[in-house]
Design an enzyme around this catalytic site. Sequence first.
Site, PDB file in Angstrom:
ATOM      1  N   ASP A  52     -32.184  -0.660  24.137  1.00  0.00           N
ATOM      2  CA  ASP A  52     -32.193   0.639  24.804  1.00  0.00           C
ATOM      3  C   ASP A  52     -31.085   1.544  24.271  1.00  0.00           C
ATOM      4  O   ASP A  52     -31.243   2.752  24.170  1.00  0.00           O
ATOM      5  CB  ASP A  52     -32.069   0.476  26.321  1.00  0.00           C
ATOM      6  N   SER A  72     -29.117   3.014  30.614  1.00  0.00           N
ATOM      7  CA  SER A  72     -30.265   2.117  30.519  1.00  0.00           C
ATOM      8  C   SER A  72     -31.465   2.581  31.327  1.00  0.00           C
ATOM      9  O   SER A  72     -32.577   2.090  31.101  1.00  0.00           O
ATOM     10  CB  SER A  72     -29.868   0.706  30.983  1.00  0.00           C
ATOM     11  N   ASP A 115     -30.779  -5.439  25.992  1.00  0.00           N
ATOM     12  CA  ASP A 115     -30.020  -4.342  26.586  1.00  0.00           C
ATOM     13  C   ASP A 115     -28.647  -4.258  25.923  1.00  0.00           C
ATOM     14  O   ASP A 115     -27.854  -5.192  25.977  1.00  0.00           O
ATOM     15  CB  ASP A 115     -29.866  -4.574  28.087  1.00  0.00           C
TER      16      ASP A 115
END
Length: 524
Positions: A377, A109, A59
């Site tokens: 992401d 996200s 992430d």
Amino acid sequence: MKLLLLAILADVCLPSLVPEKEKDPQFWRRQAQETLRRALQLQQLNTNVAKNVILFLGDGMGVATVTAARILKGQLQHRKGEETVLEMDRFPFVALSKTYNTNAQVPDSAGTATAYLCGVKANEGTVGVSAAVTRSQCNTTEGNEVTSILRWAKEAGKSVGIVTTTRVNHATPSAAYAHAADRDWYSDNEMPPEAIEQGCKDIAHQLFENIPDIEVIMGGGRKYMFPKNTSDVEYPNEEKYRGTRLDNRNLIDVWKEKKPAGKNAFYVWNRTELMNLDLNNVDYLLGLFEPIDLMYELNRNNETDPSLTEMVKVALKILQKNPRGFFLLVEGGRIDHGHHEGKAKQALHEAVEMDRAIGLADVMTSSQETLTVVTADHSHVFTFGGYTPRGNPIFGLAPKQSDVDKKPFTSILYGNGPGYKVVAGERENVSWVDFAHANYQAQSAVPLRQETHGGEDVAVFAKGPMAHLLHGVHEQNYIPHVMAFAACIGENKDHCRSGAPRSLSGPLPVISALLGLLLFTLAS
């Protein structure tokens, strides 16, 4: 202070020594020829059916983060760092992913998770729903739900798992099982009354109701599973960690009750319990190791909290018992949190830990039957530069001070964030702060309480069956369609009816192979 000044001088005066072997042109020629040899071997494409699929999601792990983590990994091994090879660097196919949301140039996200898990781009802040859903408006959800590759794998008879360093009902994992107009609806306590009245369910509720037979769930998020004001088992005196649920349900009990008769389901909340499990007798595992997110790797209690690598090892051992294979989502979720807080050291150590987990998964699986994809992401406004010499400490100073304000600056900087500081009307002098501290907030150009995401493309690394289909530049929602195609799950299964997915019709495989070879050669 004296030690700090010595460290600063060491950073500034570090000699840029070139290893003797690198002075020989033949060193670089031999390296290039070896890379070319490996690239030519890729002409034999792996078109097997992917029995297993593993998606590693860093992430916020943009390209700058990947590069800086590579250097950090090497320097932790007492090397210069730049020449180090990350586990993902070894993957033969590399692509770029366009991360924008349907309504956002710079994404969040939740919308991105919907893209790379469900195959459909979505609005920011929404999970598991199409772009027809407006954030926070429950009444726009019905009929606009989209399913994920985790569900497709489950429906095909595979085992499935979710491992994350965030709470298990955070944006990334929630897109695998939930359909929510708002990513922040962690429990019904965080939902507006009208959303509850209109029939929308919180994300923690959906984790155990929508796909009740997920074999492995590990991460944080205990507080969202218990009735409001229930004391936490680990922090009984901490009010902020008490249960949040208004419906008075204990979702751990709900999880246990929904397991088939004769199956062994275990709930654990600390590393000791996890490590003591006899995995041969575990059919279902729920591990919630913190009330909210897991601790940063640098802050982790090695006695009580498992590392990401340890969780992945346990997950694979459980999932591999299914002869039909598995799908596993692994999120290095706190890379993102470190960057948002301007704490680059925390973020990069999280990335290095995820790389360890990737290496472990490589050892425990075979690329002949397992498609492994590593991606992000979105990126962050994180950068490092300043004409630093070879081997400069990644958290160190640039070799020369600013030629404008005559003050030193760290190599790592942010475009915006909480590290913006003005002292007596001037930029803070980093000579007087511990910029190597784990929680040091690197200087930023624009003051914000939280640093923001970046909007540039992110890398996609792939190996295993049909990995060559990840080539060039793609929309982010293409990723789960490739994984499903390789594994013969989901809707696109026509190519599987007569056996393995040998190839698509037409020239695409040749083009994919050529592009993959070129990208691999350049990346190496």
